[in-house]
Design a protein around this motif. Structure first.
Motif, short mmCIF file in Angstrom:
data_model
loop_
_atom_site.label_atom_id
_atom_site.label_comp_id
_atom_site.label_asym_id
_atom_site.label_seq_id
_atom_site.Cartn_x
_atom_site.Cartn_y
_atom_site.Cartn_z
N LEU A 186 0.85 -1.19 0.00
CA LEU A 186 0.00 0.00 0.00
C LEU A 186 0.89 1.24 0.00
O LEU A 186 1.73 1.41 0.87
N ALA A 187 0.70 2.06 -1.01
CA ALA A 187 1.50 3.27 -1.21
C ALA A 187 0.56 4.47 -1.32
O ALA A 187 -0.64 4.29 -1.47
N PRO A 188 1.10 5.68 -1.24
CA PRO A 188 0.24 6.88 -1.29
C PRO A 188 -0.69 6.94 -2.50
O PRO A 188 -1.77 7.50 -2.43
N ASP A 189 -0.30 6.33 -3.61
CA ASP A 189 -1.15 6.37 -4.81
C ASP A 189 -1.92 5.07 -5.02
O ASP A 189 -2.39 4.80 -6.11
N GLY A 190 -2.03 4.26 -4.00
CA GLY A 190 -2.77 2.99 -4.09
C GLY A 190 -1.83 1.80 -3.95
O GLY A 190 -0.76 1.90 -3.37
N TRP A 191 -2.25 0.68 -4.49
CA TRP A 191 -1.46 -0.55 -4.39
C TRP A 191 -0.39 -0.59 -5.47
O TRP A 191 -0.69 -0.43 -6.65
N ASP A 192 0.85 -0.82 -5.07
CA ASP A 192 1.98 -0.96 -6.01
C ASP A 192 2.47 -2.40 -5.97
O ASP A 192 2.58 -3.01 -4.90
N HIS A 193 2.77 -2.91 -7.16
CA HIS A 193 3.31 -4.27 -7.26
C HIS A 193 4.60 -4.35 -6.48
O HIS A 193 5.47 -3.48 -6.57
N LEU A 194 4.74 -5.38 -5.69
CA LEU A 194 5.94 -5.61 -4.89
C LEU A 194 6.72 -6.73 -5.57
O LEU A 194 6.32 -7.90 -5.53
N GLY A 195 7.81 -6.37 -6.23
CA GLY A 195 8.61 -7.36 -6.95
C GLY A 195 9.28 -8.34 -6.02
O GLY A 195 9.53 -8.05 -4.85
N GLY A 196 9.53 -9.52 -6.52
CA GLY A 196 10.20 -10.54 -5.72
C GLY A 196 9.26 -11.19 -4.72
O GLY A 196 8.05 -11.08 -4.80
N GLN A 197 9.87 -11.85 -3.76
CA GLN A 197 9.10 -12.54 -2.74
C GLN A 197 8.67 -11.58 -1.65
O GLN A 197 9.25 -10.52 -1.47
N ARG A 198 7.66 -11.98 -0.90
CA ARG A 198 7.22 -11.14 0.22
C ARG A 198 8.33 -11.10 1.25
O ARG A 198 9.14 -12.03 1.36
N PRO A 199 8.37 -10.02 2.03
CA PRO A 199 9.40 -9.92 3.07
C PRO A 199 9.32 -11.11 4.03
O PRO A 199 8.23 -11.52 4.44
N LYS A 200 10.46 -11.66 4.39
CA LYS A 200 10.51 -12.88 5.20
C LYS A 200 9.82 -12.74 6.54
O LYS A 200 9.23 -13.69 7.03
N HIS A 201 9.92 -11.59 7.16
CA HIS A 201 9.40 -11.44 8.52
C HIS A 201 8.05 -10.72 8.57
O HIS A 201 7.68 -10.19 9.60
N ALA A 202 7.33 -10.74 7.46
CA ALA A 202 6.01 -10.10 7.43
C ALA A 202 5.03 -10.95 8.24
O ALA A 202 4.99 -12.17 8.12
N ALA A 203 4.24 -10.28 9.07
CA ALA A 203 3.26 -10.96 9.91
C ALA A 203 1.92 -11.04 9.16
O ALA A 203 1.48 -10.06 8.57
N VAL A 204 1.31 -12.21 9.19
CA VAL A 204 0.00 -12.40 8.57
C VAL A 204 -1.04 -11.68 9.43
O VAL A 204 -1.03 -11.78 10.66
#
Length: 74
Positions: free
Chosen positions: A29-47
């Protein structure tokens, strides 16, 4: 189905950043809406549950409707 995640806290983002994963494609989520996040999701992201994602949006001042506007990968 969309899954929501929150990145680790940083100085720039003290409550982390909100990520949405839809059909294996990640968006941040970015100021202009949803931006594609290249690569894999961050390893330590919490569900997060949908309710927790809504709480995050409210705390950060984001419109809750954005949670329903995650792009569908083509």
């Amino acid at each position: 189905m969309t899954r929501f995640l929150r990145t680790q806290q940083t100085m720039a983002f003290p409550h982390g950043r909100l990520i949405a994963s839809r059909d294996g494609v990640n968006y941040v989520l970015a100021p202009d809406g949803w931006d594609h996040l290249g690569g894999q999701r961050p390893k330590h992201a919490a569900v997060l549950s949908r309710e927790e994602a809504e709480d995050w949006c409210e705390r950060e001042g984001w419109d809750l409707h954005l949670l329903d506007e995650v792009p569908t990968p083509s």
